[in-house]
Design a protein around this motif. Sequence first.
Motif, PDB file in Angstrom:
ATOM      1  N   TYR A  35       0.842  -1.182   0.000  1.00 43.55           N
ATOM      2  CA  TYR A  35       0.000   0.000   0.000  1.00 43.55           C
ATOM      3  C   TYR A  35       0.883   1.241   0.000  1.00 43.55           C
ATOM      4  CZ  TYR A  35      -3.834  -3.069   1.348  1.00 43.55           C
ATOM      5  OH  TYR A  35      -4.776  -4.062   1.377  1.00 43.55           O
ATOM      6  N   GLN A  37       0.751   5.237   1.164  1.00 47.42           N
ATOM      7  CA  GLN A  37       0.004   6.182   1.976  1.00 47.42           C
ATOM      8  C   GLN A  37       0.565   7.571   1.798  1.00 47.42           C
ATOM      9  OE1 GLN A  37       0.567   7.774   5.320  1.00 47.42           O
ATOM     10  NE2 GLN A  37      -1.565   8.257   5.694  1.00 47.42           N
ATOM     11  N   LEU A  43      -4.725   4.748   2.551  1.00 43.65           N
ATOM     12  CA  LEU A  43      -3.919   3.646   2.037  1.00 43.65           C
ATOM     13  C   LEU A  43      -4.419   3.264   0.651  1.00 43.65           C
ATOM     14  CD1 LEU A  43      -3.618   1.340   5.186  1.00 43.65           C
ATOM     15  CD2 LEU A  43      -1.910   2.880   4.244  1.00 43.65           C
ATOM     16  N   PHE A  45      -4.131   0.812  -2.517  1.00 40.14           N
ATOM     17  CA  PHE A  45      -3.692  -0.548  -2.819  1.00 40.14           C
ATOM     18  C   PHE A  45      -2.805  -0.559  -4.055  1.00 40.14           C
ATOM     19  CE2 PHE A  45      -3.993  -5.088  -2.970  1.00 40.14           C
ATOM     20  CZ  PHE A  45      -4.129  -5.432  -4.309  1.00 40.14           C
ATOM     21  N   LEU A  90       3.636   0.735   2.842  1.00 39.71           N
ATOM     22  CA  LEU A  90       3.370  -0.296   3.838  1.00 39.71           C
ATOM     23  C   LEU A  90       3.148  -1.633   3.161  1.00 39.71           C
ATOM     24  CD1 LEU A  90       0.835   1.584   6.134  1.00 39.71           C
ATOM     25  CD2 LEU A  90       3.053   0.737   6.852  1.00 39.71           C
TER      26      LEU A  90
ATOM     27  N   LEU B 100      -8.353  -5.581  -0.864  1.00 42.89           N
ATOM     28  CA  LEU B 100      -8.744  -5.024   0.422  1.00 42.89           C
ATOM     29  C   LEU B 100      -8.601  -3.511   0.300  1.00 42.89           C
ATOM     30  CD1 LEU B 100      -9.600  -5.667   3.335  1.00 42.89           C
ATOM     31  CD2 LEU B 100      -7.171  -5.704   3.948  1.00 42.89           C
ATOM     32  N   PHE B 102      -9.150   0.322   1.557  1.00 42.36           N
ATOM     33  CA  PHE B 102      -9.248   1.078   2.787  1.00 42.36           C
ATOM     34  C   PHE B 102      -9.965   2.402   2.603  1.00 42.36           C
ATOM     35  CE2 PHE B 102      -6.683  -0.961   6.092  1.00 42.36           C
ATOM     36  CZ  PHE B 102      -6.081  -1.974   5.366  1.00 42.36           C
ATOM     37  N   GLY B 103     -10.668   2.823   3.643  1.00 45.18           N
ATOM     38  CA  GLY B 103     -11.159   4.181   3.721  1.00 45.18           C
ATOM     39  C   GLY B 103     -10.037   5.103   4.156  1.00 45.18           C
TER      40      GLY B 103
END
Lengths: 113, 112
Positions: A35, A37, A43, A45, A90, B100, B102-103
Amino acid sequence: KAGVTQTPRYLIKTRGQQVTLSCSPISGHRSVSWYQQTPGQGLQFLFEYFSETQRNKGNFPGRFSGRQFSNSRSEMNVSTLELGDSALYLCASSKTGGRGEAFFGQGTRLTVV
Amino acid sequence: ILNVEQSPQSLHVQEGDSTNFTCSFPSSNFYALHWYRWETAKSPEALFVMTLNGDEKKKGRISATLNTKEGYSYLYIKGSQPEDSATYLCAAYGGATNKLIFGTGTLLAVQP
């Protein structure tokens, strides 16, 4: 039980260079996800590897690539770095992927100057 | 699953207050909903992973509920403490994309 280990923790690179980040998952975990950020973006993907195969990929340019080795360790490579690639990267490992709990490393802080 | 939204973006409460956050996600092809706590200078840590409609999970003063039909989950913190200060992330996993997602998180600050 050792956690997820990412190396290096911090990195400064110049525009146009390439960089390789490493992630060692928890023993027995076959899924590794990456990920990005950045402030205000959350985050994002990048991709997921499972048993050495890329199972899924996010909406990032082809400059971002990765691979996974037979011991489940994963590397992420970014070529031709741009200023906008500065971010916290990450990785997260899990036994099965998104259906189960993900365990995160502490991240690699990449700064592109 | 393309878009996971969380609200509010940030929250400032006093010690002892109870609080809750919302996570909304597309309900089609849903498989699992995750909640993580991310403290400054640490890694995100999982709080809950829920899969079934009506699921309710609890860990100490923190609990979460899941409604897969309408596509939302609530996270509750009872009697907030300063050590609860963190960013709370939710993430949804859907079978159509196997990602998956994420918010952007809710930043909670608990004042002593």
